[in-house]
Design an enzyme around this catalytic site. Structure first.
Site, PDB file in Angstrom:
ATOM      1  N   CYS A  55       0.817  -1.212   0.000  1.00 54.02           N
ATOM      2  CA  CYS A  55       0.000   0.000   0.000  1.00 54.02           C
ATOM      3  C   CYS A  55       0.852   1.263   0.000  1.00 54.02           C
ATOM      4  O   CYS A  55       0.440   2.307  -0.514  1.00 54.02           O
ATOM      5  CB  CYS A  55      -0.909   0.027   1.230  1.00 54.02           C
ATOM      6  SG  CYS A  55      -1.835  -1.479   1.550  1.00 54.02           S
ATOM      7  N   ASP A  87      -2.315  -3.397   7.664  1.00 47.64           N
ATOM      8  CA  ASP A  87      -3.455  -4.159   8.180  1.00 47.64           C
ATOM      9  C   ASP A  87      -3.461  -5.587   7.660  1.00 47.64           C
ATOM     10  O   ASP A  87      -3.804  -6.522   8.385  1.00 47.64           O
ATOM     11  CB  ASP A  87      -4.767  -3.461   7.804  1.00 47.64           C
ATOM     12  CG  ASP A  87      -5.089  -2.309   8.742  1.00 47.64           C
ATOM     13  OD1 ASP A  87      -4.179  -1.841   9.438  1.00 47.64           O
ATOM     14  OD2 ASP A  87      -6.253  -1.883   8.772  1.00 47.64           O
ATOM     15  N   CYS A 128      -2.127   2.758   3.241  1.00 47.04           N
ATOM     16  CA  CYS A 128      -2.889   1.732   3.959  1.00 47.04           C
ATOM     17  C   CYS A 128      -3.972   2.360   4.842  1.00 47.04           C
ATOM     18  O   CYS A 128      -3.935   3.548   5.160  1.00 47.04           O
ATOM     19  CB  CYS A 128      -1.942   0.867   4.790  1.00 47.04           C
ATOM     20  SG  CYS A 128      -2.681  -0.702   5.323  1.00 47.04           S
ATOM     21  N   ASP A 129      -4.908   1.535   5.265  1.00 45.42           N
ATOM     22  CA  ASP A 129      -6.186   1.974   5.849  1.00 45.42           C
ATOM     23  C   ASP A 129      -6.104   3.142   6.824  1.00 45.42           C
ATOM     24  O   ASP A 129      -6.830   4.126   6.683  1.00 45.42           O
ATOM     25  CB  ASP A 129      -6.850   0.810   6.590  1.00 45.42           C
ATOM     26  CG  ASP A 129      -7.320  -0.287   5.663  1.00 45.42           C
ATOM     27  OD1 ASP A 129      -6.992  -0.237   4.465  1.00 45.42           O
ATOM     28  OD2 ASP A 129      -8.009  -1.199   6.132  1.00 45.42           O
ATOM     29  N   LYS A 130      -5.259   3.026   7.862  1.00 48.66           N
ATOM     30  CA  LYS A 130      -5.286   4.026   8.935  1.00 48.66           C
ATOM     31  C   LYS A 130      -4.537   5.299   8.563  1.00 48.66           C
ATOM     32  O   LYS A 130      -4.671   6.315   9.233  1.00 48.66           O
ATOM     33  CB  LYS A 130      -4.716   3.438  10.229  1.00 48.66           C
ATOM     34  CG  LYS A 130      -5.396   2.146  10.672  1.00 48.66           C
ATOM     35  CD  LYS A 130      -6.908   2.258  10.687  1.00 48.66           C
ATOM     36  CE  LYS A 130      -7.579   0.926  10.971  1.00 48.66           C
ATOM     37  NZ  LYS A 130      -7.349  -0.112   9.947  1.00 48.66           N
ATOM     38  N   CYS A 200      -5.554  -2.300  -1.011  1.00 46.07           N
ATOM     39  CA  CYS A 200      -6.459  -3.409  -1.334  1.00 46.07           C
ATOM     40  C   CYS A 200      -7.513  -3.000  -2.358  1.00 46.07           C
ATOM     41  O   CYS A 200      -8.146  -1.953  -2.233  1.00 46.07           O
ATOM     42  CB  CYS A 200      -7.115  -3.925  -0.066  1.00 46.07           C
ATOM     43  SG  CYS A 200      -5.947  -4.552   1.146  1.00 46.07           S
ATOM     44  N   GLU A 451      -9.739  -5.786  13.766  1.00 47.39           N
ATOM     45  CA  GLU A 451     -10.606  -6.221  12.675  1.00 47.39           C
ATOM     46  C   GLU A 451     -10.641  -7.744  12.635  1.00 47.39           C
ATOM     47  O   GLU A 451      -9.692  -8.399  13.066  1.00 47.39           O
ATOM     48  CB  GLU A 451     -10.086  -5.694  11.335  1.00 47.39           C
ATOM     49  CG  GLU A 451     -10.226  -4.197  11.199  1.00 47.39           C
ATOM     50  CD  GLU A 451      -9.712  -3.675   9.870  1.00 47.39           C
ATOM     51  OE1 GLU A 451      -9.989  -2.518   9.554  1.00 47.39           O
ATOM     52  OE2 GLU A 451      -9.014  -4.440   9.155  1.00 47.39           O
ATOM     53  N   SER A 477     -12.931  -5.700   8.774  1.00 46.51           N
ATOM     54  CA  SER A 477     -12.227  -5.167   7.622  1.00 46.51           C
ATOM     55  C   SER A 477     -13.233  -4.744   6.564  1.00 46.51           C
ATOM     56  O   SER A 477     -14.340  -5.287   6.478  1.00 46.51           O
ATOM     57  CB  SER A 477     -11.308  -6.250   7.053  1.00 46.51           C
ATOM     58  OG  SER A 477     -10.912  -5.939   5.739  1.00 46.51           O
TER      59      SER A 477
END
Length: 568
Positions: A55, A87, A128-130, A200, A451, A477
């Site tokens: 990511c 993640d 990435c996500d966060k 993702c 998650e 997730s």
């Protein structure tokens, strides 16, 4: 409209002007500043580059393009780093406890560096996500001209012509455990699912939040669904560097952009896309950082009137890069604006309103299969549902996209933590009709609100995705699908009803009526509450201990900077 600013380096002049700042300038000369540069606006470029995840592996290249854009607009850019947690790699073990914590660390670092260096503006580059909500919380706290740049979506992997992504691997593990595929097939999926840089690929949390940030007005049009690789993403990164200088000139700050109506636009787009339930947690946290009152009731209200239109993974067929090919988020927003579902007068980082931006957007073609027409949606309302009841007095979040059955009543199978639940699933102890309860995974109880993708992937892989209910005070997730309910508040660790459930108790999940009910009498629950005690945390010190002490409820965004309001 804010007044234009004549002094573009007003904030940074604190460290660059006057004889007494000679030591400051001396330090800055060592990193490349020359005489004429001290009068220019100084822009911080926060890069979440890291080699630990695909990511983020390419973000420094994008940060350099941002820097180039700043300098082409007669500004000075200074790049600094912030952290990331992968993640996908942290999933399914103790490491995931640190994922949501990283959101706060990222926010703190963006705020800390930008405040200390007195930047005139900031551009954050995340993957990435966060990274995304972390950067946005930092931007909100600073309230200086700012633009967010998303690292972009990963291209699909391929195996014998079948498109794959990270969720394919988690589900393949469940299929292998159930004897549905052999080890050779699992190995093929593992080796082909992740082809290179990018976050993702489906409408999972990273792409959901990128889309929400674009709809919020804090990223340039087309930023969110562009592939991570390719010239368009690099050029857009340069434009972001130029855009932040224009924001300084026009004196437009995040507070001018991130209004309540702008958050409503973001929620509307998330609902239409069928985005991740994590958007509830993160958008509330971002709103708090800027002083906007946003609650789970706003999600409920908007979900009731916005149809689910996008046939995107995890519940659908297509990836984020497929959406980019047909016009991306601007095309979706144009459709929603024409239907009077968006506020067109909201300001954006282009210096223009949403309506003005969308005049330039190409409409969706009639024969594309990804975004349904408004008169033929996948679901007539938003797929994200807020549930309440005696099991979740402060609310819980469910996602019903792609489900044929949205109600379920069954006996509870209770687990104190993810590991115990995963072990039971692997040993085939979970049967159709059960309601799996995973507790002490909330913000305080985890700590860190893990998650449960490994859990849901295993259930789907075993063919139990639609015949088993799953409840947790933790999170799911964006890649999760199935009849799952997360963010149950209050959480078990603070005495929430989820901590009082016993094996065999009957539970009803009813997404149609928005109810989450434990079929146990109030008198019995009162009796159980008297006997209940919180678990003793295995983390007496360190970052998890600090997080558990400071963090708020999931229904309040699980933020860590409201401790001054705590009751003493």
């Amino acid at each position: 409209m804010p007044k234009k600013s004549n002094q573009l380096n007003k904030r940074s002049s604190m460290v660059t002007e006057g004889d007494k700042r000679a030591p400051n300038r001396s330090m800055m000369r060592a990193v490349g500043f020359k005489d004429g540069d001290f009068k220019k606006p100084i822009i911080g470029v926060a890069s979440a580059w890291s080699e630990i995840t695909p990511c983020n592996m390419h973000l420094n290249e994008l940060a350099e393009r941002v820097k180039s854009g700043v300098q082409s607009a007669n500004g000075m850019a200074q790049t600094f780093g912030t952290i990331t947690v992968s993640d996908g790699i942290a999933m399914g073990h103790e490491g995931m406890k640190f994922s949501l914590v990283s959101r706060e660390v990222i926010a703190d670092s963006v705020e800390t560096v930008s405040s200390a260096q007195r930047f005139d503006g900031v551009v954050t580059v995340g993957g990435c996500d966060k990274n995304l909500p972390g950067c946005m919380i930092g931007i909100g706290r600073l309230n200086i001209p700012a633009v967010f740049v998303y690292g972009g979506a990963i291209m699909p992997g391929l195996c014998h012509g079948e498109p794959l992504d990270i969720v394919s691997v988690f589900e393949a593990v469940g299929q292998y455990d159930a004897g549905k595929i052999n080890h050779a097939r699992l190995d093929e999926v593992e080796k082909n699912a992740i082809p290179g840089p990018g976050s993702c690929g489906g409408m999972y949390t990273a792409n959901t939040m990128a889309s929400a940030i674009e709809a919020l007005g804090m990223a340039l049009p087309h930023d969110s669904c562009q592939p991570a690789i390719g010239q368009p993403k690099r050029l857009l990164s340069e434009r972001a560097g130029q855009a932040v200088i224009e924001l300084i000139k026009k004196n437009i700050t995040p507070r001018d952009i991130m209004t309540k109506k702008a958050f409503e636009n973001a929620i509307t787009v998330v609902m239409a896309l069928g985005g991740s339930t994590n958007a509830v947690l993160h958008l509330i946290a971002i709103a708090k950082s800027i002083g906007v009152k946003l609650t789970i009731d706003d999600f409920d209200r908007i979900s009731d009137k916005v149809p689910h239109l996008a046939d995107l993974k995890p519940s659908g067929k297509y990836a984020a890069v497929d959406l980019d090919r047909i016009g991306g988020i601007p095309a979706v927003m144009k459709l929603l604006l024409d239907a009077k579902m968006l506020h067109g007068d909201c300001m954006t980082v282009t210096g223009m309103t949403v309506r003005e931006n969308l005049k330039l957007a190409q409409p969706l073609s009639k024969n594309q299969p990804i975004i349904r027409p408004l008169n033929n949606p996948l679901w007539p309302t938003g797929p994200m549902v807020i549930l309440r009841g005696n099991l979740a007095p402060e609310g819980a979040v469910a996602k019903i996209s792609g489900l044929k059955v949205i109600t379920h009543t069954g006996p509870a199978k209770v687990f104190n933590g993810e590991e115990a639940a995963y072990d039971a699933i692997q040993k085939r102890k979970i049967k159709a009709g059960d309601v799996v309860v995973i507790r002490y995974e909330g913000p305080k109880g985890g700590p860190g609100m893990r998650e449960m993708l490994a859990i849901t992937g295993a259930l789907v892989g075993q063919g139990l995705g639609e015949s088993v209910g799953l409840l947790t005070d933790g999170r799911f997730s964006g890649g999760t699908h199935g009849l799952v309910v997360g963010h149950i508040s209050p959480e078990a660790q603070v005495g929430g009803p989820i901590g009082l459930i016993k094996n065999g108790d009957k539970i009803t999940i009813d997404a149609k009526k928005k109810k989450l009910e434990l079929h146990v009498s109030a008198a019995e629950l009162k009796k159980r509450k008297k006997q209940w005690k919180p678990i003793v945390s295995p983390y007496p010190k360190g970052v998890l201990a600090k997080y558990a002490y400071l963090v708020s409820s999931a229904s309040e965004g699980a933020v860590t900077d409201e401790f001054a309001n705590k009751k003493k």
